[in-house]
Design a protein around this motif. Structure first.
Motif, mmCIF file in Angstrom:
data_model
loop_
_atom_site.group_PDB
_atom_site.id
_atom_site.type_symbol
_atom_site.label_atom_id
_atom_site.label_comp_id
_atom_site.label_asym_id
_atom_site.label_seq_id
_atom_site.Cartn_x
_atom_site.Cartn_y
_atom_site.Cartn_z
ATOM 1 N N MET A 1 0.831 -1.187 0.000
ATOM 2 C CA MET A 1 0.000 0.000 0.000
ATOM 3 C C MET A 1 0.865 1.235 0.000
ATOM 4 O O MET A 1 1.963 1.225 0.497
ATOM 5 N N LYS A 3 1.943 5.023 1.125
ATOM 6 C CA LYS A 3 1.900 5.657 2.431
ATOM 7 C C LYS A 3 2.487 7.049 2.371
ATOM 8 O O LYS A 3 3.531 7.263 1.797
ATOM 9 N N ASN A 139 -2.575 -1.627 10.325
ATOM 10 C CA ASN A 139 -3.594 -2.552 9.841
ATOM 11 C C ASN A 139 -4.182 -3.546 10.834
ATOM 12 O O ASN A 139 -5.362 -3.856 10.765
ATOM 13 N N GLY A 158 -4.758 0.355 5.491
ATOM 14 C CA GLY A 158 -4.619 0.030 4.085
ATOM 15 C C GLY A 158 -5.918 -0.429 3.458
ATOM 16 O O GLY A 158 -7.006 -0.215 3.986
#
Length: 393
Positions: A1, A3, A139, A158
């Protein structure tokens, strides 16, 4: 993901950045936008080269010691009921000095090659004691209390393979050592906050807020920060507070033993000379940054004058180097560990003032060039020559 850099989070620090009219505490928001936009897809949170998942709680504890690793991962559910995890030390994520940001990450999940979350785990503890700046839960779920005594605490949420949000959660209480820390956390966007099943409060019995001295740093194995020297902020012989027009003073100030913030109060003529921006610096808010301000401002911080630095070459080897107004006449080279952008500014009419390079802008690698071109137009320079890949000679 993907960031955003947590420099943006540390920019809402309880420490004011009161440094000169051109870079007052109100500019923390500007610094925040700068840092967020500068993040590239390669700052995505993979485990590549950073760490491997810890199989035991004792291994996880070692990872988060002051000499450990910026990133610790569980890789599965982990039951450490009644035990404490202490997160200590100052780290720069992944040691990637070209994309440097102060952080510690607790990864409680797994992901695929597209950085989609494929599994979320639970870490069960008595509590997590947070002394490291920029610490975030990524997460998964912490079952236990989280006790925060450092700036920049937040969540990373995420996306799962079905597109839904993978929410970081504290199944317990979230406590801050001071109201200022809680206020900074409350200013974050909702997407950067942790879901808390218990209470979120201030507990003054916790350890005092971790101080992060400004100054020059080195980034060692696994992102460990050590200070080359502490200080050299706004009030140094570099002329950072009042500014300078002396090319030799400016050269020293931008060097590895200079200051994170440097200003001019007029045009600087270094014709035919090469000036290098060297070193990694933490600013007064404890984030990686170097700034060159070449402007005058009114009481509302609107630009009233713009100054020009004339050089043969300006070589940028420092990460997170930004122009807070001002122009360069000459070629600008960004070294392999450097990064550069122009901070959006306005004049007395409210019109945008964009920094200019009357020459060429070169990057050491294609990746750096791609990252720069991905910035918003307002954070790029107006360049009369080429913007390309070329190493300085």
């Amino acid at each position: 993901m993907k960031k955003s850099k947590v420099i943006a989070l540390l920019a809402v620090s309880t420490l004011s950045v009161g440094i000169l009219a051109a870079c007052s505490s109100s500019n923390s928001s500007s610094s925040s936008s700068k840092s967020t936009a500068a993040s590239s897809s390669k700052a995505a949170d993979t485990f590549t080269g950073a760490t491997t998942p810890n199989k035991t709680f004792s291994a996880l504890q070692n990872t988060f010691k002051s000499t450990g690793n910026w990133l610790g991962a569980t890789g599965a559910d982990m039951d450490a009921t009644g035990q404490e995890l202490t997160v200590d030390g100052t780290f720069v994520a992944d040691g990637a000095t070209g994309e440097a940001y102060v952080a510690r990450k607790l990864a409680i999940y797994d992901q695929n090659s597209q950085h989609q979350v494929t599994a979320q785990y639970t870490l069960t503890v008595k509590d997590i004691v947070v002394k490291s700046p920029g610490f975030y839960i990524s997460n998964g779920t912490v079952k236990g209390d989280v006790l925060v005594s450092a700036l920049g605490f937040h969540a990373q949420n995420g996306k799962k393979t079905d597109g839904s949000v993978s929410q970081a959660t504290i199944d317990g209480n979230l406590k801050f050592a001071s109201q200022a820390l809680l206020d900074a956390y409350n200013k974050l966007d909702a997407t950067q906050k942790v879901v808390v099943t218990g209470t979120t409060s201030v507990d003054t019995s916790l350890a005092a807020t971790t101080e992060v001295p400004m100054g020059a740093i080195t980034v060692g194995t696994h992102g460990l920060v050590t200070w080359t020297f502490k200080g050299n902020g706004a009030d140094t012989q570099s002329g950072a507070t009042t500014g300078t027009v002396d090319a030799s003073v400016l050269t020293k100030a931008l060097g590895a033993k200079g200051a994170w913030l440097v200003a001019t109060n007029g045009d600087v003529d270094a014709s035919g000379k090469t000036i290098s921006v060297d070193g990694i610096f933490l600013n007064e808010a404890g984030t990686v940054q170097r700034t060159l301000a070449m402007i005058a401002q009114d009481s509302n911080r609107n630009i009233t004058k713009v100054y020009t630095l004339t050089v043969d070459k300006l070589i940028v080897n420092s990460p997170e180097f930004d122009f807070e107004g001002g122009n360069v006449k000459g070629d600008v080279y960004v070294g392999a560990k450097g990064s550069i952008l122009s901070r959006p500014m306005t004049d007395v009419t409210g019109a945008a003032v964009q920094s200019k390079i009357d020459g060429n802008l070169y990057f050491a690698t294609q990746d750096q060039l791609d990252t720069y071109k991905a910035l918003p137009a307002a954070q790029q320079f107006l360049v009369t020559g080429s913007v390309a890949v070329k190493a300085a000679k």
